[in-house]
Design a protein around this motif. Sequence first.
Motif, PDB file in Angstrom:
ATOM      1  N   TYR A 146     -28.908 -19.238 -29.969  1.00  0.00           N
ATOM      2  CA  TYR A 146     -29.270 -20.442 -30.755  1.00  0.00           C
ATOM      3  C   TYR A 146     -30.602 -19.973 -31.325  1.00  0.00           C
ATOM      4  CZ  TYR A 146     -30.848 -24.965 -32.564  1.00  0.00           C
ATOM      5  OH  TYR A 146     -31.260 -25.969 -33.427  1.00  0.00           O
ATOM      6  N   LEU A 147     -30.661 -20.010 -32.853  1.00  0.00           N
ATOM      7  CA  LEU A 147     -31.765 -19.635 -33.499  1.00  0.00           C
ATOM      8  C   LEU A 147     -32.473 -20.840 -33.741  1.00  0.00           C
ATOM      9  CD1 LEU A 147     -30.142 -16.927 -35.796  1.00  0.00           C
ATOM     10  CD2 LEU A 147     -31.457 -16.538 -33.685  1.00  0.00           C
ATOM     11  N   SER A 148     -33.506 -21.298 -33.008  1.00  0.00           N
ATOM     12  CA  SER A 148     -34.318 -22.539 -33.478  1.00  0.00           C
ATOM     13  C   SER A 148     -34.798 -22.746 -34.594  1.00  0.00           C
ATOM     14  CB  SER A 148     -35.117 -22.908 -32.221  1.00  0.00           C
ATOM     15  OG  SER A 148     -36.226 -21.849 -32.128  1.00  0.00           O
ATOM     16  N   ARG A 149     -35.416 -21.573 -35.114  1.00  0.00           N
ATOM     17  CA  ARG A 149     -36.289 -21.910 -36.281  1.00  0.00           C
ATOM     18  C   ARG A 149     -35.465 -21.930 -37.471  1.00  0.00           C
ATOM     19  NH1 ARG A 149     -41.009 -17.481 -36.843  1.00  0.00           N
ATOM     20  NH2 ARG A 149     -42.500 -18.619 -35.630  1.00  0.00           N
ATOM     21  N   GLN A 150     -34.080 -21.405 -37.481  1.00  0.00           N
ATOM     22  CA  GLN A 150     -33.150 -21.594 -38.353  1.00  0.00           C
ATOM     23  C   GLN A 150     -32.205 -22.927 -38.133  1.00  0.00           C
ATOM     24  OE1 GLN A 150     -33.890 -18.573 -36.973  1.00  0.00           O
ATOM     25  NE2 GLN A 150     -34.738 -17.582 -38.625  1.00  0.00           N
ATOM     26  N   GLY A 151     -32.272 -23.265 -36.948  1.00  0.00           N
ATOM     27  CA  GLY A 151     -31.284 -24.429 -36.637  1.00  0.00           C
ATOM     28  C   GLY A 151     -29.974 -23.950 -36.521  1.00  0.00           C
ATOM     29  N   ALA A 152     -29.418 -22.703 -36.233  1.00  0.00           N
ATOM     30  CA  ALA A 152     -28.136 -22.049 -36.248  1.00  0.00           C
ATOM     31  C   ALA A 152     -27.982 -21.494 -35.030  1.00  0.00           C
ATOM     32  CB  ALA A 152     -28.473 -20.824 -37.416  1.00  0.00           C
ATOM     33  N   LEU A 153     -26.602 -21.665 -34.678  1.00  0.00           N
ATOM     34  CA  LEU A 153     -25.853 -21.127 -33.393  1.00  0.00           C
ATOM     35  C   LEU A 153     -24.787 -20.003 -33.905  1.00  0.00           C
ATOM     36  CD1 LEU A 153     -25.502 -21.822 -30.259  1.00  0.00           C
ATOM     37  CD2 LEU A 153     -23.423 -22.983 -31.138  1.00  0.00           C
ATOM     38  N   ILE A 154     -25.338 -18.752 -33.379  1.00  0.00           N
ATOM     39  CA  ILE A 154     -24.310 -17.457 -33.568  1.00  0.00           C
ATOM     40  C   ILE A 154     -23.642 -17.440 -32.346  1.00  0.00           C
ATOM     41  CG2 ILE A 154     -24.427 -15.291 -34.118  1.00  0.00           C
ATOM     42  CD1 ILE A 154     -27.168 -15.563 -35.509  1.00  0.00           C
ATOM     43  N   ASP A 155     -22.192 -17.471 -32.487  1.00  0.00           N
ATOM     44  CA  ASP A 155     -21.329 -17.196 -31.496  1.00  0.00           C
ATOM     45  C   ASP A 155     -20.325 -16.389 -31.439  1.00  0.00           C
ATOM     46  OD1 ASP A 155     -20.028 -19.147 -33.089  1.00  0.00           O
ATOM     47  OD2 ASP A 155     -18.991 -19.877 -31.122  1.00  0.00           O
ATOM     48  N   TRP A 156     -19.942 -15.465 -30.415  1.00  0.00           N
ATOM     49  CA  TRP A 156     -19.114 -14.488 -30.590  1.00  0.00           C
ATOM     50  C   TRP A 156     -17.859 -14.891 -29.516  1.00  0.00           C
ATOM     51  CZ3 TRP A 156     -24.250 -13.502 -30.419  1.00  0.00           C
ATOM     52  CH2 TRP A 156     -24.677 -12.895 -31.439  1.00  0.00           C
ATOM     53  N   SER A 157     -16.684 -14.529 -29.413  1.00  0.00           N
ATOM     54  CA  SER A 157     -15.828 -14.416 -28.490  1.00  0.00           C
ATOM     55  C   SER A 157     -16.337 -13.173 -27.550  1.00  0.00           C
ATOM     56  CB  SER A 157     -14.473 -14.258 -29.041  1.00  0.00           C
ATOM     57  OG  SER A 157     -14.324 -12.739 -29.200  1.00  0.00           O
ATOM     58  N   VAL A 158     -16.032 -13.123 -26.009  1.00  0.00           N
ATOM     59  CA  VAL A 158     -16.415 -12.069 -25.386  1.00  0.00           C
ATOM     60  C   VAL A 158     -15.926 -10.624 -25.889  1.00  0.00           C
ATOM     61  CG1 VAL A 158     -16.144 -11.183 -23.184  1.00  0.00           C
ATOM     62  CG2 VAL A 158     -16.663 -13.599 -23.196  1.00  0.00           C
ATOM     63  N   ALA A 159     -14.649 -10.812 -26.404  1.00  0.00           N
ATOM     64  CA  ALA A 159     -14.133  -9.531 -26.750  1.00  0.00           C
ATOM     65  C   ALA A 159     -14.738  -8.974 -28.067  1.00  0.00           C
ATOM     66  CB  ALA A 159     -12.430  -9.821 -26.993  1.00  0.00           C
ATOM     67  N   ASP A 160     -15.048 -10.051 -28.892  1.00  0.00           N
ATOM     68  CA  ASP A 160     -15.770  -9.483 -30.176  1.00  0.00           C
ATOM     69  C   ASP A 160     -17.257  -9.100 -29.825  1.00  0.00           C
ATOM     70  OD1 ASP A 160     -13.713  -9.971 -31.870  1.00  0.00           O
ATOM     71  OD2 ASP A 160     -14.603 -12.280 -32.527  1.00  0.00           O
ATOM     72  N   PHE A 161     -17.900  -9.815 -29.032  1.00  0.00           N
ATOM     73  CA  PHE A 161     -19.225  -9.567 -28.567  1.00  0.00           C
ATOM     74  C   PHE A 161     -19.333  -8.036 -27.764  1.00  0.00           C
ATOM     75  CE2 PHE A 161     -22.788  -9.475 -25.221  1.00  0.00           C
ATOM     76  CZ  PHE A 161     -23.873  -9.745 -26.196  1.00  0.00           C
ATOM     77  N   LEU A 162     -18.509  -7.768 -27.021  1.00  0.00           N
ATOM     78  CA  LEU A 162     -18.412  -6.435 -26.488  1.00  0.00           C
ATOM     79  C   LEU A 162     -18.087  -5.388 -27.364  1.00  0.00           C
ATOM     80  CD1 LEU A 162     -16.595  -7.398 -22.993  1.00  0.00           C
ATOM     81  CD2 LEU A 162     -18.936  -6.954 -23.373  1.00  0.00           C
ATOM     82  N   GLY A 163     -17.220  -5.780 -28.262  1.00  0.00           N
ATOM     83  CA  GLY A 163     -16.933  -4.572 -29.275  1.00  0.00           C
ATOM     84  C   GLY A 163     -18.065  -4.375 -30.105  1.00  0.00           C
TER      85      GLY A 163
END
Length: 101
Positions: free
Chosen positions: A29-46
């Motif tokens: 969660y990027l509090s200054r931008q008010g944005a949540l960046i999320d990935w599936s576990v597979a995408d994140f590990l890749g």
Amino acid sequence: MSRDALHQLAGYLLLDYSDSYSIESVALYLSRQGALIDWSVADFLGFMGARLELPDLRAACRYALSDGAAGTPPPPEDQRRPLPRPRSAPPVQDTLFGDLL
């Protein structure tokens, strides 16, 4: 996003050794931008350049953090490193991921 923040997120994922929480996605969660960046576990590990599947990464992490203590399953054969390092050398943790950023 810093490399440290992504490595911290990966650490949380890997420390769930027995998959107790059935983590399916990770996020920042990027509090200054008010944005949540999320990935599936597979995408994140890749994205992180993981060279092993999640269960093997968790086993390698557990083994590395316990110095191969009794009862800790060893990592896959191609990820094993000689354990006792000379006491004079500073502690170094080999990466479980490829180069990032």
